[in-house]
Scaffold this motif. Structure first.
Motif, short mmCIF file in Angstrom:
data_model
loop_
_atom_site.label_atom_id
_atom_site.label_comp_id
_atom_site.label_asym_id
_atom_site.label_seq_id
_atom_site.Cartn_x
_atom_site.Cartn_y
_atom_site.Cartn_z
N ASN A 73 -39.48 65.33 -96.60
CA ASN A 73 -39.50 63.93 -96.00
C ASN A 73 -38.49 63.68 -95.36
O ASN A 73 -38.48 62.96 -94.14
N ALA A 74 -37.22 63.83 -95.52
CA ALA A 74 -36.12 63.49 -94.81
C ALA A 74 -36.19 64.32 -93.44
O ALA A 74 -36.00 63.90 -92.52
N ILE A 75 -36.35 65.64 -93.56
CA ILE A 75 -36.37 66.35 -92.31
C ILE A 75 -37.47 66.14 -91.30
O ILE A 75 -37.50 65.82 -90.14
N LYS A 76 -38.80 65.72 -92.08
CA LYS A 76 -39.79 65.05 -91.18
C LYS A 76 -39.57 63.82 -90.48
O LYS A 76 -39.70 63.65 -89.30
N ASN A 77 -38.65 62.91 -91.19
CA ASN A 77 -38.28 61.63 -90.43
C ASN A 77 -37.26 61.96 -89.25
O ASN A 77 -37.44 61.30 -88.27
N ARG A 78 -36.39 62.97 -89.71
CA ARG A 78 -35.34 63.40 -88.58
C ARG A 78 -35.98 63.93 -87.28
O ARG A 78 -35.63 63.55 -86.14
N ILE A 79 -37.20 64.45 -87.54
CA ILE A 79 -37.97 65.40 -86.39
C ILE A 79 -38.59 64.34 -85.48
O ILE A 79 -38.72 64.01 -84.43
N ILE A 80 -39.26 63.38 -86.27
CA ILE A 80 -39.97 62.36 -85.85
C ILE A 80 -39.00 61.10 -84.78
O ILE A 80 -39.14 60.94 -83.71
N LYS A 81 -37.89 60.94 -85.47
CA LYS A 81 -37.04 60.05 -84.67
C LYS A 81 -36.16 60.95 -83.48
O LYS A 81 -35.60 60.17 -82.61
N ALA A 82 -36.26 62.15 -83.74
CA ALA A 82 -35.76 62.96 -82.35
C ALA A 82 -36.73 63.14 -81.46
O ALA A 82 -36.46 63.78 -80.18
N GLY A 83 -38.09 62.81 -81.73
CA GLY A 83 -38.99 62.98 -80.54
C GLY A 83 -40.23 63.95 -80.86
O GLY A 83 -41.01 64.11 -80.01
N GLY A 84 -40.04 64.52 -81.88
CA GLY A 84 -41.11 65.41 -82.29
C GLY A 84 -42.37 64.79 -82.69
O GLY A 84 -42.32 63.50 -83.04
N LYS A 85 -43.53 65.34 -82.73
CA LYS A 85 -44.76 64.82 -83.11
C LYS A 85 -45.29 65.78 -84.44
O LYS A 85 -45.34 66.98 -84.12
N ILE A 86 -45.96 65.05 -85.42
CA ILE A 86 -46.38 65.64 -86.63
C ILE A 86 -47.81 66.10 -86.38
O ILE A 86 -48.45 65.36 -85.72
N THR A 87 -48.01 67.37 -86.19
CA THR A 87 -49.41 67.79 -85.94
C THR A 87 -50.21 68.21 -87.16
O THR A 87 -51.46 68.19 -87.10
N MET A 88 -49.72 68.34 -88.32
CA MET A 88 -50.30 68.60 -89.62
C MET A 88 -49.38 67.93 -90.66
O MET A 88 -48.23 68.44 -91.02
N ASP A 89 -49.89 66.85 -91.53
CA ASP A 89 -48.79 66.19 -92.46
C ASP A 89 -48.63 67.18 -93.52
O ASP A 89 -49.22 68.37 -93.69
#
Length: 115
Positions: A73-89
């Motif tokens: 959860n922490a790294i997922k939020n960092r990725i989103i905040k940095a501009g990454g897009k989640i393609t598979m939750d």
């Protein structure tokens, strides 16, 4: 094995025929394999662990680089905040959980955790 957060830990390929794939990599490079059902095999003795997922679709980009992180959860939020897009939750699989994302150039990677 020393597993560290944010390090590349695994690489996953697509394959049309898992038995043929096992035979090829065993004969060519002496890799060893473990079956995880009819659609997945993991390999070792290659320098970096990985696996092959069976597909009937056209293989365009057959490699998926998988990073490790103990807190998905922490790294997922960092990725989103940095501009990454989640393609598979986040989803579960034998051995842990993971999710997929794309970077700003649309390279797809995954992050897994055994936690």
């Amino acid at each position: 094995m020393d597993i560290r957060d944010s390090h590349i830990n695994y690489v996953e390929f697509k394959a049309k025929d898992l038995e043929e794939t096992k035979e090829f990599y065993t004969a060519s490079f002496n890799w060893t394999f473990m079956d995880y059902g009819p659609t997945y095999i993991a390999f070792s003795d290659s320098g970096l662990e990985g696996g092959f997922e069976k597909t009937d679709s056209e293989i365009v980009n057959g490699a998926l680089v998988v990073l490790y992180h103990s807190n998905l959860n922490a790294i997922k939020n960092r990725i989103i905040k940095a501009g990454g897009k989640i393609t598979m939750d986040i989803f579960s699989f034998p051995g842990g959980r993971r999710f997929h994302f794309t970077d700003p150039s649309e390279n797809e990677l995954a992050v897994w955790s055994d936690k």
